[in-house]
Each structure stands twice: as C-alpha cells, then as structure tokens.
Design an enzyme around this catalytic site. Structure first.
Site, PDB file in Angstrom:
ATOM      1  N   GLN A 181      26.378  14.571 -39.282  1.00 60.27           N
ATOM      2  CA  GLN A 181      26.988  14.463 -37.834  1.00 60.27           C
ATOM      3  C   GLN A 181      25.722  15.016 -36.625  1.00 60.27           C
ATOM      4  OE1 GLN A 181      30.203  14.007 -36.614  1.00 60.27           O
ATOM      5  NE2 GLN A 181      30.918  14.437 -38.294  1.00 60.27           N
ATOM      6  N   THR A 239      23.986   1.375 -60.554  1.00 62.53           N
ATOM      7  CA  THR A 239      23.338   0.092 -60.118  1.00 62.53           C
ATOM      8  C   THR A 239      23.260   0.344 -58.428  1.00 62.53           C
ATOM      9  OG1 THR A 239      23.833  -1.724 -62.048  1.00 62.53           O
ATOM     10  CG2 THR A 239      23.351  -1.769 -59.631  1.00 62.53           C
ATOM     11  N   CYS A 327      37.788  15.443 -42.433  1.00 62.62           N
ATOM     12  CA  CYS A 327      38.288  16.064 -43.520  1.00 62.62           C
ATOM     13  C   CYS A 327      39.952  16.956 -44.188  1.00 62.62           C
ATOM     14  CB  CYS A 327      36.824  16.368 -44.422  1.00 62.62           C
ATOM     15  SG  CYS A 327      35.506  14.275 -44.776  1.00 62.62           S
TER      16      CYS A 327
END
Length: 384
Positions: A181, A239, A327
């Site tokens: 944040q 990758t 969340c």
C-alpha cells in the site's frame, strides 16, 4: 461512477500497457533462450530489474520478480525463516504485528503448523501503530524474522519502519515490510528504511494484476518457495513474466515522478474529505492514525448502520468503495485490524474504506462526501 477503492486495485495506466505491448506480441521470447528472441526478452527483463532497483535504492540482483504482493510476502516470511532455522535450529520464532495483511499472517501460521515456529504478535495502539517499545519487548535471540507492514491496507496508518528495523538489527534479526500500500505514496529507499526485505504489488500502482517484486538484501538468506530452473538468481524458479516486469517497472517509475507534489495534493484532498464526512454524518468515527496515514486512505465506522448496506447505497449513488480488505471479501466477521485497534466488533462491522489513486479530484471527493451523508442517513432511517 466515482471509483474510491484504489487500495483494492487500480486501472492499468496507458503508458504501462504501451510499454508491455511488445512483450505480449512480437517480442514473445523466453528470456532463458539463447537466440535473438530470447535475448531481447532477457534484455527487457534486465532493464526492468535495474529500473525497479533505482527506485528502491538497491542493487539489481536484490530484486526478485514475483506474481504479486502475496507471493512476495510468502517468499520473504517463509523463505527467510526456513533458511535461518536450517542454519540454526534455535531460531524458531517469527514476529508479526496485529494488523498484518493475511499474506503475512497466514505465512506465519504456516510456519507455526508445519515447521514448529512460535508466533509473537506485537499489539498496536488505538491508532493502529506499532510502538518501538512494544516491538522491542517481543524480540528475542530466537527470532528468525520480524515483519511489520509499512502502511495498513484498511485504515492507512503508517508505521515507523526505520525505527523498528534498527531495533531488529541490534539483535541481528532480518526485518521485512509489506510495502504494497505504501508504494507510490511513501519513500521506498531500502537503505534509508533499513529493511532487509520488502514486498510490492504492481496492480496497486497502475500495472496489471499478477506482477510483484520482492527486494531481499544480498546477504539475506532466503529459501525459495518455487523450485525448478533456478530463474531469478535461484530465488524464484519459473519462466519470468517479462511483460509484467516491464509493466511494473514502468508503473513504479511513473508513480515516483513528481511524487512529492502528488502526495501533498492528495493529502489535502483527503483531509478535506475526512472533515466533510465527520461534519456531515453524526457519530461517524475516523479509524487509524489521524495524521500519520497514507494520503490515499480515509476509513470510517458509522455506528448504527451495516457497513455492507452503506456500500450498496453508495454504489446506487455512483460511489464505489469498500468495507475493508479485498482479501477478506465474502467474510461477515468484524475486521481483525479494527478489533486490534480496540474497536468493538459491532462497530467494526459498520466500517467503510475510501481509497484514492493519484487522479482523484476535488469535485469527486466533494460529491462522494455528500453521497456518504445521504447513504448513511438512508440506511439509518431504514434500520438496515
């Protein structure tokens, strides 16, 4: 629509999309491949790493690209703790604050369940701050890692990170901070902050979801979470997301171009908005520190309402915001952050968070403040 949920995510900036586009199209090579396409991708990745390092005031080799802030937090907390315990089995404690993001807290709980660590939780005061005195009390010679977030995602309170990091270093303890944040609003110079590890997420800065960074100081022992081909100097195999790394580096650079002026402007708008809400809504309570807070966050409790009902009414009026951490979406339990501040559970369930990006305007916040007054009044009248 007035979008005031930037702490959850931000729109991707056009400059970021433009920078990413070549690596989503013609320059699609794998940076580990030894041919022209692969070399072009490797060059772009290296350039992005140097760009991020310049903002963080660190070496390029100390920057690890991840899939976001959550992965960066997991890699820091688990990776440092496990690596240090492997070197010295007596290092079996992890220090976290009472207001950490779930990515940090649940990483600590994992270490507790599967690696026998003991979690020491530092309390916060009524404004959400960790005091150096309270922090020092929980540090022990057995502490493997300590982690305190730079700025809280729900109430915006900013922590005295440099002071806390200095206390851990007196005992030789690595210090990590979740700066997801804080990025874009507060200084990120890792040397000035004194941190050994720091997490950042791209989608809070105008980059796409799915890209993040972990800074880990070169001397910091770190066990990888993801094993395989040894990419990212062995700290994170797989990758690399070249386009994501380029996008994050671009967004980070843009966020810190003229950042001081931007921070002053948004801080002034935030304070005017807070005054308007507190003046217009009887009984409204500002949560978090009154002044040592992010420029971009204003959070309130509205006793006598349901936070979710206020959110629905605000959206009907054209204002999009949040009841707290994205969340924790779907949970009807009171926010652990607010209860850690001493807010009563029934009051915590009335919480609403407004968070802004750098494009927010005075007119938008004036309209939002009027909408808040109307929405809370209507919800109270209906008894919802």
């Amino acid at each position: 629509m007035i979008f005031l949920d930037a702490a959850a995510t931000t729109p991707v900036r056009r400059e970021v999309l433009d920078a990413m586009w070549p690596y989503l199209t013609g320059e699609f090579g794998n940076p580990s491949s030894h041919h022209t396409l692969g070399e072009a991708a490797a060059t772009a990745l290296a350039d992005a790493r140097r760009t991020v390092a310049a903002v963080l005031g660190c070496r390029a080799g100390e920057v690890t690209f991840t899939a976001g802030g959550t992965e960066a937090d997991n890699l820091a907390v688990k990776g440092i703790a496990v690596a240090r315990q492997a070197a010295d089995p007596q290092l079996n404690r992890v220090v976290i604050s009472a207001v950490e993001h779930p990515a940090v807290e649940e990483s600590a709980r994992y270490l507790e369940r599967f690696h026998g660590f003991i979690i020491d939780v530092v309390p916060v005061d009524g404004t959400g701050q960790v005091t150096p005195e309270a922090f020092q009390k929980v540090l022990t010679p057995e502490t493997a890692v300590a982690t305190v977030m730079y700025a809280n995602n729900e109430v915006g309170t900013v922590q005295p990170i440099a002071e806390l990091a200095a206390l851990t270093h007196e005992l030789g303890i690595p210090f990590h901070t979740d700066a997801v944040q804080a990025a874009g609003w507060l200084p990120l110079d890792t040397k000035a902050l004194g941190v050994d590890a720091m997490s950042i997420s791209g989608h809070k800065l105008g980059a796409p979801k799915g890209c993040g960074v972990l800074f880990a100081r070169g001397r910091t022992k770190l066990e990888p979470l993801i094993h395989g081909g040894g990419q990212e100097r062995g700290r994170r195999s797989g990758t690399e997301n070249v386009a994501g790394a380029v996008g994050l580096a671009t967004a980070l650079t843009l966020a810190y171009a003229g950042q001081e002026e931007q921070r002053r402007r948004v801080t002034a708008l935030r304070d005017t908005f807070i005054s308007a809400v507190l003046g217009g809504v009887p009984g409204a309570v500002l949560t978090g520190h009154p002044s040592v807070r992010l420029p971009s966050v204003a959070s309130f409790c509205f006793p006598g309402t349901s936070g979710e009902s206020v959110l629905l009414e605000l959206e009907r009026l054209g204002v999009v915001c949040s009841s707290g951490s994205a969340c924790a979406a779907g949970s009807d339990a009171p926010s652990p952050v607010l209860t850690a501040l001493g807010v009563a559970p029934e009051v915590a369930q009335t919480a609403v968070r407004f968070s802004f990006d750098a494009t927010v305007t005075e007119a938008e916040l004036a309209a939002a403040a009027a909408a808040v007054e109307s929405a809370v009044g209507r919800v109270r009248a209906l008894g919802a």
